[in-house]
Scaffold this motif. Sequence first.
Motif, mmCIF file in Angstrom:
data_model
loop_
_atom_site.group_PDB
_atom_site.id
_atom_site.type_symbol
_atom_site.label_atom_id
_atom_site.label_comp_id
_atom_site.label_asym_id
_atom_site.label_seq_id
_atom_site.Cartn_x
_atom_site.Cartn_y
_atom_site.Cartn_z
ATOM 1 N N LEU A 150 0.812 -1.216 0.000
ATOM 2 C CA LEU A 150 0.000 0.000 0.000
ATOM 3 C C LEU A 150 0.846 1.267 0.000
ATOM 4 O O LEU A 150 0.485 2.263 -0.642
ATOM 5 N N ASP A 151 1.977 1.251 0.708
ATOM 6 C CA ASP A 151 2.842 2.429 0.741
ATOM 7 C C ASP A 151 3.399 2.743 -0.646
ATOM 8 O O ASP A 151 3.470 3.906 -1.051
ATOM 9 N N GLN A 152 3.806 1.713 -1.378
ATOM 10 C CA GLN A 152 4.329 1.925 -2.723
ATOM 11 C C GLN A 152 3.238 2.413 -3.671
ATOM 12 O O GLN A 152 3.487 3.266 -4.541
ATOM 13 N N ILE A 153 2.037 1.895 -3.514
ATOM 14 C CA ILE A 153 0.916 2.351 -4.342
ATOM 15 C C ILE A 153 0.625 3.822 -4.064
ATOM 16 O O ILE A 153 0.425 4.615 -4.987
ATOM 17 N N ARG A 154 0.651 4.202 -2.788
ATOM 18 C CA ARG A 154 0.432 5.611 -2.430
ATOM 19 C C ARG A 154 1.528 6.496 -3.012
ATOM 20 O O ARG A 154 1.246 7.602 -3.507
ATOM 21 N N GLU A 155 2.778 6.031 -2.955
ATOM 22 C CA GLU A 155 3.884 6.827 -3.479
ATOM 23 C C GLU A 155 3.727 7.064 -4.982
ATOM 24 O O GLU A 155 3.919 8.187 -5.465
ATOM 25 N N ALA A 156 3.373 6.023 -5.717
ATOM 26 C CA ALA A 156 3.164 6.168 -7.157
ATOM 27 C C ALA A 156 1.981 7.096 -7.436
ATOM 28 O O ALA A 156 2.022 7.928 -8.348
#
Length: 221
Positions: free
Chosen positions: A10-16
Amino acid sequence: MKFFIDTANLDQIREAHNMGVLDGVTTNPSLMAKEGISGHENVAKHYKSICEITEGDVSAEVISTSFDEMVAEGETLVKLHPQIVVKVPMIKDGVKAIKYFTSKGIKTNCTLVFSAGQALLAAKAGATYVSPFIGRLDDVSTDGLTLIEDIRLIYDNYGYTTQILAASVRHPMHIVNCAKLGADVITAPLSAIVALLKHPLTDNGLAQFLADHAKASEKIA
């Protein structure tokens, strides 16, 4: 070209998403397991969390391999959120399931595609997306980008609307070359997307600008 991120983090999805480049998400059971997500309820909850971050399509993969079970599982998945796309393997019953889902207005992503013939079958069955795995082809000394080129030619020849979703993307040049060849979508890890930002001349130029600014500020002071 659309940018999907291939992860369940989820953190990587938010960053993108916060970068302003995210068009969707692809996941699979392996990526879910990597994040420690297991059990039907937890997986379903995690898909909903992903859909709350992005406005785009979210591919959710079926585990079953028989037609009836894939249909049942896919129909359960699409009830989780309107953005869910049912991800189906390129097998005979998978193609049948894609045809069924298409007749019901359910979006599909045909995964584990390694040949132009497979991509042709997926398009004829009405798949929304077809996912050729270019990195895995490279791993066995086959040019994965040639497959993207072949699929693009075939789809353009006959006006198929199935979108080419280049998968198993390993590095930024995969992304650039897929864009040059006319892939509709790439799905990649965050590292490959962020790597597009990097160029030594950009870094050197920025460092010089900042150094010059610091010198000018000293003179003014």
